[in-house]
Design a protein around this motif. Structure first.
Motif, PDB file in Angstrom:
ATOM      1  N   SER A 182       0.834  -1.209   0.000  1.00  0.00           N
ATOM      2  CA  SER A 182       0.000   0.000   0.000  1.00  0.00           C
ATOM      3  C   SER A 182       0.865   1.253   0.000  1.00  0.00           C
ATOM      4  O   SER A 182       0.604   2.213  -0.739  1.00  0.00           O
ATOM      5  CB  SER A 182      -0.931   0.003   1.222  1.00  0.00           C
ATOM      6  N   GLY A 183       1.906   1.237   0.831  1.00  0.00           N
ATOM      7  CA  GLY A 183       2.829   2.368   0.847  1.00  0.00           C
ATOM      8  C   GLY A 183       3.613   2.486  -0.437  1.00  0.00           C
ATOM      9  O   GLY A 183       3.839   3.588  -0.950  1.00  0.00           O
ATOM     10  N   GLY A 184       4.029   1.347  -0.993  1.00  0.00           N
ATOM     11  CA  GLY A 184       4.766   1.367  -2.250  1.00  0.00           C
ATOM     12  C   GLY A 184       3.946   1.921  -3.395  1.00  0.00           C
ATOM     13  O   GLY A 184       4.450   2.674  -4.235  1.00  0.00           O
ATOM     14  N   VAL A 185       2.671   1.561  -3.426  1.00  0.00           N
ATOM     15  CA  VAL A 185       1.782   2.082  -4.471  1.00  0.00           C
ATOM     16  C   VAL A 185       1.648   3.599  -4.336  1.00  0.00           C
ATOM     17  O   VAL A 185       1.662   4.328  -5.333  1.00  0.00           O
ATOM     18  CB  VAL A 185       0.396   1.404  -4.385  1.00  0.00           C
ATOM     19  N   ALA A 186       1.521   4.089  -3.100  1.00  0.00           N
ATOM     20  CA  ALA A 186       1.417   5.540  -2.884  1.00  0.00           C
ATOM     21  C   ALA A 186       2.668   6.253  -3.381  1.00  0.00           C
ATOM     22  O   ALA A 186       2.587   7.317  -4.015  1.00  0.00           O
ATOM     23  CB  ALA A 186       1.192   5.828  -1.398  1.00  0.00           C
ATOM     24  N   MET A 187       3.843   5.685  -3.106  1.00  0.00           N
ATOM     25  CA  MET A 187       5.103   6.270  -3.564  1.00  0.00           C
ATOM     26  C   MET A 187       5.192   6.250  -5.098  1.00  0.00           C
ATOM     27  O   MET A 187       5.497   7.257  -5.737  1.00  0.00           O
ATOM     28  CB  MET A 187       6.286   5.501  -2.981  1.00  0.00           C
ATOM     29  N   ALA A 188       4.920   5.078  -5.676  1.00  0.00           N
ATOM     30  CA  ALA A 188       5.051   4.929  -7.125  1.00  0.00           C
ATOM     31  C   ALA A 188       4.039   5.778  -7.874  1.00  0.00           C
ATOM     32  O   ALA A 188       4.327   6.273  -8.973  1.00  0.00           O
ATOM     33  CB  ALA A 188       4.894   3.461  -7.500  1.00  0.00           C
ATOM     34  N   ASP A 189       2.876   5.966  -7.289  1.00  0.00           N
ATOM     35  CA  ASP A 189       1.847   6.772  -7.942  1.00  0.00           C
ATOM     36  C   ASP A 189       2.306   8.211  -8.132  1.00  0.00           C
ATOM     37  O   ASP A 189       2.054   8.829  -9.169  1.00  0.00           O
ATOM     38  CB  ASP A 189       0.565   6.728  -7.121  1.00  0.00           C
ATOM     39  N   GLN A 211       1.593  -4.083  -8.009  1.00  0.00           N
ATOM     40  CA  GLN A 211       1.374  -4.193  -6.568  1.00  0.00           C
ATOM     41  C   GLN A 211      -0.095  -4.013  -6.200  1.00  0.00           C
ATOM     42  O   GLN A 211      -0.564  -4.599  -5.220  1.00  0.00           O
ATOM     43  CB  GLN A 211       2.272  -3.206  -5.827  1.00  0.00           C
ATOM     44  N   SER A 212      -0.831  -3.227  -6.973  1.00  0.00           N
ATOM     45  CA  SER A 212      -2.273  -3.105  -6.729  1.00  0.00           C
ATOM     46  C   SER A 212      -2.952  -4.452  -6.941  1.00  0.00           C
ATOM     47  O   SER A 212      -3.832  -4.855  -6.166  1.00  0.00           O
ATOM     48  CB  SER A 212      -2.882  -2.051  -7.659  1.00  0.00           C
ATOM     49  N   ALA A 213      -2.550  -5.164  -7.991  1.00  0.00           N
ATOM     50  CA  ALA A 213      -3.111  -6.494  -8.251  1.00  0.00           C
ATOM     51  C   ALA A 213      -2.706  -7.479  -7.160  1.00  0.00           C
ATOM     52  O   ALA A 213      -3.520  -8.301  -6.709  1.00  0.00           O
ATOM     53  CB  ALA A 213      -2.655  -6.990  -9.618  1.00  0.00           C
TER      54      ALA A 213
END
Length: 234
Positions: A182-189, A211-213
């Motif tokens: 969840s944190g990684g997705v926020a960063m990558a977004d 990572q969302s999948a």
């Protein structure tokens, strides 16, 4: 060959494969960055993302190695291996970018300082507001630590994973990895939207998508194993 004998051999092969993937990623990153017309600056989104995401990925790799040593579940061990090898390759690519840009792998700039909005590492970060994830971590537990707010497990939580075994280790890994992704997705977004280099945006978007999948898979596997472990003392 017995499971006891097979596992160290499989772990050794995975480590060798992981090292090769880091090297391959590094070469790809250097090649892509070398074709850019202008290198990103020290305080750019591109550089901050490359540095902080390497650290973030490093913990995911460590957690994946730990759970593969502690679980006999073939499905979970395969998922952990996929995460491990994918993120090692991406670490290599990001290291390659920094090298080609003539920038150091580490920096004295604030952690997450490249992120816009409420996640920026301005020294007064108090966590991801409204965080509602499998770990049940409150905002206060991430206070002052942008990396923790971005899903990084605490030292105590990593120690709990090391001390666990079997289904308990699986549940700990899954709930910690849900927060981590969840944190990684926020960063990558943020990087997918704001990085100056197209290849940085492309890799960041691929992280968001993958990572969302995986978050759906992780949550389903956690539910199948009885849900999250009580981490109040971790």
């Amino acid at each position: 060959m017995s499971r006891v004998l097979a596992r160290p051999a499989a772990t050794a092969l995975a480590l060798v494969g992981g090292s090769l993937l880091v090297v391959v990623g590094l070469l790809v990153g250097v090649a892509l960055a070398g074709s850019a017309s202008a290198a990103p600056a020290e305080d750019s989104v591109d550089a901050g993302f490359a540095r902080d995401m390497q650290v973030h990925h490093g913990q995911a790799v460590e957690m994946s190695v730990l759970v593969r040593e502690r679980s006999d579940d073939a499905e979970l061990r395969q998922l952990a291996l996929d995460i491990e090898l994918t993120q090692q390759n991406q670490q290599g690519r990001m290291a390659g970018w920094l090298s080609s840009w003539g920038l150091p792998q580490s920096s004295t700039l604030p952690v997450m300082g490249w992120m816009s909005g409420p996640f920026a590492g301005d020294g007064e970060h108090t966590g991801m507001a409204g965080m509602d994830t499998a770990t049940g971590r409150t905002d206060a537990e991430g206070a002052g630590n942008p990396m923790t707010a971005m899903g990084m497990a605490t030292p105590d939580q990593m120690a709990a994973l090391r001390a666990s075994d079997g289904v308990e280790a699986e549940r700990l890994f899954l709930q910690l990895m849900i927060d981590h992704h969840s944190g990684g997705v926020a960063m990558a977004d943020v990087a997918a939207e704001e990085a100056s280099q197209s290849y940085v945006r492309d890799l960041a978007q691929s992280m968001v998508d993958a990572q969302s999948a995986e978050l759906t898979v992780l949550q389903d596997m956690l539910d199948e194993r009885g849900g999250p472990v009580d981490l109040a003392d971790a």
